[in-house]
Design an enzyme around this catalytic site. Sequence first.
Site, PDB file in Angstrom:
ATOM      1  N   HIS A 173       9.055 -15.238  27.362  1.00  0.00           N
ATOM      2  CA  HIS A 173       7.923 -16.118  27.024  1.00  0.00           C
ATOM      3  C   HIS A 173       8.023 -17.472  27.726  1.00  0.00           C
ATOM      4  O   HIS A 173       8.598 -17.573  28.787  1.00  0.00           O
ATOM      5  CB  HIS A 173       7.783 -16.238  25.501  1.00  0.00           C
ATOM      6  CG  HIS A 173       7.875 -14.904  24.826  1.00  0.00           C
ATOM      7  ND1 HIS A 173       6.815 -14.043  24.740  1.00  0.00           N
ATOM      8  CD2 HIS A 173       8.943 -14.237  24.297  1.00  0.00           C
ATOM      9  CE1 HIS A 173       7.218 -12.918  24.148  1.00  0.00           C
ATOM     10  NE2 HIS A 173       8.488 -13.008  23.874  1.00  0.00           N
ATOM     11  N   GLU A 181      10.178 -18.489  19.256  1.00  0.00           N
ATOM     12  CA  GLU A 181      11.029 -17.650  20.095  1.00  0.00           C
ATOM     13  C   GLU A 181      11.340 -18.310  21.432  1.00  0.00           C
ATOM     14  O   GLU A 181      12.471 -18.292  21.907  1.00  0.00           O
ATOM     15  CB  GLU A 181      10.356 -16.292  20.324  1.00  0.00           C
ATOM     16  CG  GLU A 181      11.177 -15.376  21.215  1.00  0.00           C
ATOM     17  CD  GLU A 181      10.531 -14.021  21.448  1.00  0.00           C
ATOM     18  OE1 GLU A 181       9.429 -13.787  20.912  1.00  0.00           O
ATOM     19  OE2 GLU A 181      11.127 -13.209  22.172  1.00  0.00           O
ATOM     20  N   HIS A 193      15.391 -12.255  24.189  1.00  0.00           N
ATOM     21  CA  HIS A 193      14.273 -12.403  23.247  1.00  0.00           C
ATOM     22  C   HIS A 193      14.796 -12.534  21.823  1.00  0.00           C
ATOM     23  O   HIS A 193      15.979 -12.361  21.558  1.00  0.00           O
ATOM     24  CB  HIS A 193      13.366 -11.166  23.316  1.00  0.00           C
ATOM     25  CG  HIS A 193      12.556 -11.092  24.572  1.00  0.00           C
ATOM     26  ND1 HIS A 193      11.204 -11.287  24.598  1.00  0.00           N
ATOM     27  CD2 HIS A 193      12.931 -10.864  25.860  1.00  0.00           C
ATOM     28  CE1 HIS A 193      10.764 -11.175  25.844  1.00  0.00           C
ATOM     29  NE2 HIS A 193      11.798 -10.919  26.635  1.00  0.00           N
ATOM     30  N   GLU A 205      17.283  -8.324  21.925  1.00  0.00           N
ATOM     31  CA  GLU A 205      16.616  -9.012  20.813  1.00  0.00           C
ATOM     32  C   GLU A 205      17.733  -9.565  19.932  1.00  0.00           C
ATOM     33  O   GLU A 205      18.461  -8.823  19.284  1.00  0.00           O
ATOM     34  CB  GLU A 205      15.743  -8.035  20.016  1.00  0.00           C
ATOM     35  CG  GLU A 205      14.578  -7.444  20.811  1.00  0.00           C
ATOM     36  CD  GLU A 205      13.379  -8.375  20.913  1.00  0.00           C
ATOM     37  OE1 GLU A 205      13.469  -9.540  20.463  1.00  0.00           O
ATOM     38  OE2 GLU A 205      12.342  -7.931  21.456  1.00  0.00           O
TER      39      GLU A 205
HETATM   40 ZN    ZN Z   1       9.917 -11.750  22.915  1.00  0.00          ZN
END
Ligand code: ZN
Length: 355
Positions: A184, A199, A252, A318
């Site tokens: 992002h 995030e 992430h 993640e």
């Molecule tokens: Zn993400």
Amino acid sequence: MFHRPLLGPLSRVLLSGVAPVALLLCALPAEAASALAAWRIARDGALELRTSPSITLTAFYEAGKGGVGPRIWIDLPGAPSRTRSIRGNGALKEIRIGKPDPNTTRLVLEFVPGTRLNPRNMRLVGTARDRWRLELEGLRSGSIASLGEGSLEAPTVAWSRPASTGPLPSVPRGRFTVVIDPGHGGPDPGAIGIGGLRETDVVLDISLQAARLLQSRGVRVVMTRTSEVDVDLPPRVSLANSSRAHAFVSIHANALSMARPDVNGIETFYFQSSLSKALASSVQREVVGVSPGSPNRGVKPGRFFVIRRTVMPAALVETGFLTGNLDSPRLATASHRSQLANAIARGILNYLGGG
Ligand code: ZN
């Protein structure tokens, strides 16, 4: 005698999708004072427990030596109405329910001598108020699946490397290039979690630290972004593919719903290639190692653009759930983000070093 807690006291976290088939299901008498209601070895080889709600239990590991195999035991409150032992098969020699003192139930898994278990890759996780699961990660899935059918193979199982805590390994200076991709950025904040935790901020901090650590160990690092800017996915892939990198890691943090703070955990994705899977496994192992109590959601195939279109081994990690009541406060904490950066760097270095 060497033994230490695997993880305990343990937090309870609800996970969806735990519906294994019971191969061994041993219900204890309902009137037993023991908090242990039932246990079973699931088809995937995990030990599952049903207990009284909201108890604390502690798991231990003891390495085998001489003619004695390694053991795992879990102590629960309350005494069993009777003690007993059940013969296992294959790598699992015996399961015992004992009473080490009048107020404790001890569930012991004894493995045959020579079985190689790695306590650092095991975690006991609460999956509901009254459910627990101990994943014996590293056993070949085929050998576990046959448990309970009398055909478990001899314990030639290769257990995963431990998640280590010493200094980061080094690789020959200048030999490797790694792309770090903070997910992002800019107008795309990614997931928004508890307390407005974004995030993009979390993963940029982790990524910058991981990059510095890798550089300090001799790795050339290319970052897809180093600040809060918007970078579309194709340019990230083009940059990576033109960098002749040896590995690509996209960082992430997960989110589900503000209504599901009970969902936490670590997972790492790869797309198809076995090298990508090895990279993902190496990163996952280390990240799980610095996230005690957070469920190991595993290494999974995924079709994310950045790992599907990059030409080098690629993984997408993640690092926890921004909406999770366990993960979110940690992700908001600078020291935990540093630990995550260290773990990701270590996972990459272990992969590059052939570990
Ligand atoms: Zn993400």
